[in-house]
Design a protein around this motif. Structure first.
Motif, mmCIF file in Angstrom:
data_model
loop_
_atom_site.group_PDB
_atom_site.id
_atom_site.type_symbol
_atom_site.label_atom_id
_atom_site.label_comp_id
_atom_site.label_asym_id
_atom_site.label_seq_id
_atom_site.Cartn_x
_atom_site.Cartn_y
_atom_site.Cartn_z
ATOM 1 N N PRO A 1 -7.692 -0.265 0.282
ATOM 2 C CA PRO A 1 -7.479 0.458 -1.016
ATOM 3 C C PRO A 1 -8.988 1.054 -0.939
ATOM 4 C CG PRO A 1 -8.525 -1.639 -1.207
ATOM 5 C CD PRO A 1 -7.844 -1.376 0.544
ATOM 6 N N HIS B 1 -4.679 4.866 -0.956
ATOM 7 C CA HIS B 1 -4.785 4.339 -0.032
ATOM 8 C C HIS B 1 -4.988 4.746 0.483
ATOM 9 C CE1 HIS B 1 -2.746 0.645 -2.323
ATOM 10 N NE2 HIS B 1 -3.644 0.263 -1.977
ATOM 11 N N MET C 1 0.905 -1.489 -0.053
ATOM 12 C CA MET C 1 0.064 0.011 0.454
ATOM 13 C C MET C 1 0.558 0.551 -0.221
ATOM 14 S SD MET C 1 -3.630 -0.631 2.081
ATOM 15 C CE MET C 1 -2.436 -1.279 3.215
#
Length: 522
Positions: A261, A242, A235
């Protein structure tokens, strides 16, 4: 298949005395056809049908009569209603011997029955490296309006203080570096200005520190990196895609990190071609094609039937009070005039419910925390202990002040209100960190974040707020005059349709409130 479903459902409805919802046979035949032909369908259902679970009967009959295995995906509340409310009678009435089980995954390779599974468990099974649900199974997904939120919850990666200890044990040679990053992160989070949501977005500096730390640890030995940290490392490579939050615990001086996300389309769109699907849910968009939702869920490339079942005008007409002359919510005059209007309406409601032993119940929905506190204090000064703020009522008489989420979650356990007062449109607050992250994501893509995100979410929330009072002789009062003065307000009126405008003369009722607040009558 269609004829069989139609005959059996019609016979069942006659046996149980019919139903208030007029679309049972139509919906059942459409579900039967799409399942039998292995096609896809997306159906929006307006009104109180989803709130009272009327529509569940229309897909249960086709699923039970369908030869071979099938899957029913719902939220936990709908699943419990089906298991204890409709399924026992249906299994006794229908000429079938089809096993029905509830489980978090597919029970057996040779299973030929109906699997009832929650949205969260189904998504976990489908998104796993080794899917827990076989492909090509006819599948009905109910609660489409909650699917995106459920997917984000399933994809959320949580880092607790225990995960930091695990990281230290995996890389003992980097103990001091890990400790330094954690201390700086905790110090920074506790310096953020307090907000009513209790969570905070990570700053670019905090994200950079975490990224540098994990990059160094991966260079040492990527195989030692625990799974949760591997997901965070992925991420952090695209932090703009995100939502990365910190949840501080002031009692222990610790923080918990959350990441998920902002766009679940990429993860979900690979799931849809695996099986024929029927999506059902509350009215999500006014357009039966639901283009915005289809885009967010990755359904844009899925050829499907799109339908919208609207409420029956004769049965589900709302009584709507919409004041014409009222300050806009973003003006300083709004709060005092609102309190005067609320006071006048509630005094009238109480007077009409005399004698005192008659039940009367009003719900005031307000999401703004400071305004909610002002309203609660003002009404408590006049109505005393009858006023409750997101707490159980002491009797069937009283005034409940709450957020929209509280009303939707608890409305089934509460009395039917004589009046439902909605202070402002339930547009997501831009001050809420996850909402702010989503808006920033839309801006980066040069997309209309209001029309594509905030406004559809507002309409979905409003539909959930109104569903419990359809056909209940309840007065709906909306004090947000943006419905009148903004072009998008027509969407609200279309969503609430069918409705009957109500005019309320409140000059006498408002006078004592206006005098106390030192205001002139509008």
């Amino acid at each position: 298949m269609e004829v069989l479903v139609h005959q059996q459902l019609r016979a069942y409805l006659r046996a149980v005395g019919g139903s208030d919802w007029p679309h049972h046979l139509t919906l059942a035949r459409l579900v039967a056809r799409t399942l039998h032909l292995h096609r896809d369908a997306l159906m929006q259902i307006s009104g109180q049908a989803t709130y009272h679970y009327h529509h569940t009967l229309s897909y249960l009959v086709p699923l039970l009569l369908l030869p071979g295995p099938a899957v029913l995906v719902t939220c936990p509340a709908t699943q419990q209603y089906i298991l204890h409310g409709q399924l026992p009678q249906l299994l006794e009435f229908l000429p079938i011997d089809k096993p029905v089980v509830t489980a978090p995954t597919w029970p057996d390779p040779n299973f030929q029955g109906l699997l009832l599974i929650t949205q969260a468990d189904w998504l976990r099974g489908m998104l796993a490296a080794t899917p827990g649900i076989p492909s090509a199974l006819p599948t009905v997904i109910d609660g489409l309006e909650m699917l995106e939120t459920t997917a984000q919850a399933v994809l959320t990666v949580k880092l607790t203080p225990g995960n930091w200890d695990e990281l230290t044990r995996s890389f003992p040679q980097a103990r001091q570096a890990i400790r330094d990053v954690l201390i700086k992160l905790i110090h920074e989070v506790f310096q953020y200005p307090r907000n009513p949501y209790g969570c905070y977005r990570l700053s670019p500096l905090a994200i950079e520190r975490l990224w540098q730390l994990l990059t160094e640890l991966v260079a040492i030995n990527s195989l030692n990196l625990p799974q949760a940290w591997q997901q965070w490392f992925m991420m952090l490579q695209k932090p703009q895609h995100h939502c990365l939050l910190a949840d501080p615990d002031p009692n222990y001086g610790q923080i918990t990190l959350y990441g998920w996300p902002l766009n679940v389309r990429d993860q979900l769109q690979a799931l849809w071609p695996r099986q024929p699907l029927v999506f059902l849910g509350q009215q999500i968009e006014l357009d039966p094609q639901a283009p915005l939702l289809r885009h967010r869920l990755g359904l844009s490339g899925l050829a499907s039937i799109n339908l919208a079942f609207h409420p029956a005008r004769a049965q589900e007409t709302l009584s709507l009070y919409l004041p014409q002359r009222f300050p806009l919510p973003n003006t300083p005059e709004f709060a005092p005039y609102l309190q005067a209007q609320l006071g006048g309406l509630l005094w009238q409601l109480q007077a009409r419910s005399s004698p005192p032993e008659n039940p009367w119940f009003a719900v005031v929905i307000v999401d703004d925390l400071p305004l909610r506190e002002q309203i609660a204090a003002n009404l408590a000064a006049s109505f005393g202990s009858q006023v409750r703020v997101e707490a159980p009522l002491r009797s069937e008489r009283g005034i409940l002040i709450c957020r929209w989420q509280y009303w939707v979650a608890h409305s089934r356990a509460l009395p039917i209100p004589q009046t439902l007062l909605v202070v402002t449109l339930p547009i997501p607050s831009r001050e809420h960190p996850p909402v702010a992250a989503r808006i920033e994501f839309y801006k980066q893509q040069h997309r209309d974040w209001f029309r594509e995100y905030l406004w559809p979410e507002c309409l979905s929330r409003l539909a959930q707020i109104v569903a419990p009072i359809r056909n209940q002789n309840t007065l709906l009062a909306l004090f947000d005059t943006r419905i009148i003065h903004r072009s998008y307000g027509q969407d609200v009126l279309n969503l609430l349709s069918p409705y009957e405008p109500v005019e309320i003369s409140q000059v006498n009722a408002l006078e004592p409130w206006l005098e106390e607040l030192k205001l002139e009558a509008p």
